[in-house]
Design a protein around this motif. Structure first.
Motif, PDB file in Angstrom:
ATOM      1  N   SER A   1       0.810  -1.216   0.000  1.00 19.48           N
ATOM      2  CA  SER A   1       0.000   0.000   0.000  1.00 19.48           C
ATOM      3  C   SER A   1       0.846   1.271   0.000  1.00 19.48           C
ATOM      4  O   SER A   1       0.518   2.234   0.672  1.00 19.48           O
ATOM      5  N   VAL A   2       1.908   1.307  -0.772  1.00 20.02           N
ATOM      6  CA  VAL A   2       2.747   2.502  -0.818  1.00 20.02           C
ATOM      7  C   VAL A   2       1.987   3.704  -1.375  1.00 20.02           C
ATOM      8  O   VAL A   2       2.452   4.828  -1.259  1.00 20.02           O
ATOM      9  N   GLY A   3       0.822   3.495  -1.938  1.00 17.11           N
ATOM     10  CA  GLY A   3       0.031   4.593  -2.486  1.00 17.11           C
ATOM     11  C   GLY A   3      -0.916   5.234  -1.495  1.00 17.11           C
ATOM     12  O   GLY A   3      -1.559   6.229  -1.811  1.00 17.11           O
ATOM     13  N   LEU A   4      -1.015   4.687  -0.263  1.00 17.64           N
ATOM     14  CA  LEU A   4      -1.893   5.299   0.736  1.00 17.64           C
ATOM     15  C   LEU A   4      -1.371   6.674   1.132  1.00 17.64           C
ATOM     16  O   LEU A   4      -0.184   6.955   1.010  1.00 17.64           O
ATOM     17  N   LEU A   5      -2.269   7.521   1.631  1.00 19.82           N
ATOM     18  CA  LEU A   5      -1.874   8.861   2.073  1.00 19.82           C
ATOM     19  C   LEU A   5      -0.850   8.779   3.197  1.00 19.82           C
ATOM     20  O   LEU A   5      -0.877   7.876   4.018  1.00 19.82           O
ATOM     21  N   VAL A   6       0.049   9.751   3.213  1.00 18.68           N
ATOM     22  CA  VAL A   6       1.104   9.835   4.216  1.00 18.68           C
ATOM     23  C   VAL A   6       0.809  11.050   5.098  1.00 18.68           C
ATOM     24  O   VAL A   6       0.479  12.118   4.602  1.00 18.68           O
ATOM     25  N   TYR A   7       0.945  10.856   6.406  1.00 23.09           N
ATOM     26  CA  TYR A   7       0.694  11.928   7.372  1.00 23.09           C
ATOM     27  C   TYR A   7       1.984  12.227   8.128  1.00 23.09           C
ATOM     28  O   TYR A   7       2.675  11.323   8.574  1.00 23.09           O
TER      29      TYR A   7
ATOM     30  N   GLN B   1      13.859  19.914  21.448  1.00 18.00           N
ATOM     31  CA  GLN B   1      13.695  18.589  20.855  1.00 18.00           C
ATOM     32  C   GLN B   1      12.419  18.515  20.030  1.00 18.00           C
ATOM     33  O   GLN B   1      11.362  18.964  20.467  1.00 18.00           O
ATOM     34  N   HIS B   2      12.530  17.955  18.835  1.00 20.83           N
ATOM     35  CA  HIS B   2      11.389  17.751  17.949  1.00 20.83           C
ATOM     36  C   HIS B   2      11.344  16.281  17.563  1.00 20.83           C
ATOM     37  O   HIS B   2      12.373  15.695  17.238  1.00 20.83           O
ATOM     38  N   ILE B   3      10.151  15.705  17.582  1.00 17.01           N
ATOM     39  CA  ILE B   3       9.964  14.333  17.126  1.00 17.01           C
ATOM     40  C   ILE B   3       9.111  14.397  15.876  1.00 17.01           C
ATOM     41  O   ILE B   3       7.912  14.690  15.931  1.00 17.01           O
ATOM     42  N   LEU B   4       9.748  14.174  14.707  1.00 19.03           N
ATOM     43  CA  LEU B   4       9.026  14.137  13.438  1.00 19.03           C
ATOM     44  C   LEU B   4       8.555  12.707  13.213  1.00 19.03           C
ATOM     45  O   LEU B   4       9.352  11.768  13.290  1.00 19.03           O
ATOM     46  N   THR B   5       7.269  12.549  12.929  1.00 13.92           N
ATOM     47  CA  THR B   5       6.683  11.226  12.738  1.00 13.92           C
ATOM     48  C   THR B   5       6.009  11.169  11.379  1.00 13.92           C
ATOM     49  O   THR B   5       5.316  12.105  10.979  1.00 13.92           O
ATOM     50  N   VAL B   6       6.223  10.050  10.681  1.00 14.48           N
ATOM     51  CA  VAL B   6       5.568   9.782   9.403  1.00 14.48           C
ATOM     52  C   VAL B   6       4.681   8.562   9.608  1.00 14.48           C
ATOM     53  O   VAL B   6       5.131   7.554  10.155  1.00 14.48           O
ATOM     54  N   SER B   7       3.413   8.654   9.175  1.00 13.93           N
ATOM     55  CA  SER B   7       2.475   7.537   9.298  1.00 13.93           C
ATOM     56  C   SER B   7       1.847   7.255   7.946  1.00 13.93           C
ATOM     57  O   SER B   7       1.495   8.177   7.211  1.00 13.93           O
ATOM     58  N   GLN B   8       1.724   5.960   7.654  1.00  8.33           N
ATOM     59  CA  GLN B   8       1.022   5.522   6.451  1.00  8.33           C
ATOM     60  C   GLN B   8       0.314   4.228   6.811  1.00  8.33           C
ATOM     61  O   GLN B   8       0.954   3.245   7.199  1.00  8.33           O
TER      62      GLN B   8
END
Length: 169
Positions: free
Chosen positions: A63-69, A101-108
């Motif tokens: 599902s690499v085509g799902l939206l990324v947040y 400190q920053h926590i960058l998160t990517v969700s798919q």
């Protein structure tokens, strides 16, 4: 005759069971379950408030085509999600607004990955301009004229005019 009806019912039951089992396999292998965020990379290394950096995520799975947040310290950076383009990759321009400190998160789908970054406060130096010196003007110099004239004698044309008005010649 009774054996044929029983066989028909058993055949229909087996076919129904096969359909239900197949649907279960399809549900278990849904694309959401196979989305994977593999890596997160950022351009730059000395992160500062107010500077812009490109965050990139590599994605894999069915599902690499799902939206990324994307989110920063839990605050959404993409409330409606982004379509990964090119497929298997997602990117975002990120400008930190606070130091620390920053926590960058990517969700798919059900997959997410985070990276922890430290952001400096950044120092802004106002632009320097050389001091300006106001233009100076030199007053004109006057030299006394060496002409011939008499001061106060009343013999010029103005004296004659005034003398005529006051009755002297």
């Amino acid at each position: 005759m009774r054996n044929n009806n029983t066989r028909r019912h058993l055949g229909a039951g087996a076919a129904g069971l096969a359909i239900v089992a197949g649907a279960g396999v399809v549900i278990a292998m849904s694309p959401t379950a196979q989305a994977t965020v593999d890596t997160i990379t950022l351009s730059g290394s000395d992160f500062q408030v107010g500077s812009t950096y490109t965050a990139t995520a590599d994605l894999s799975g069915a599902s690499v085509g799902l939206l990324v947040y994307w989110s920063d310290n839990g605050t959404s950076l993409t409330s409606v999600g982004k379509v990964p383009w090119p497929p298997g990759h997602a990117s975002l321009d990120w400008t930190p607004t606070t130091p620390g400190q920053h926590i960058l998160t990517v969700s798919q789908g059900s997959s997410s990955r985070s990276v922890v970054l430290n952001v400096g406060g950044g120092t802004t130096t106002p632009p320097t301009t050389p001091p300006t010196t106001p233009p100076t003007t030199t007053p004109p110099t006057t030299t006394p004229s060496s002409g011939t004239g008499s001061s106060g004698s009343g013999t010029g044309s103005a004296g004659k005019l005034l003398g005529g008005l006051f009755g002297s010649s």
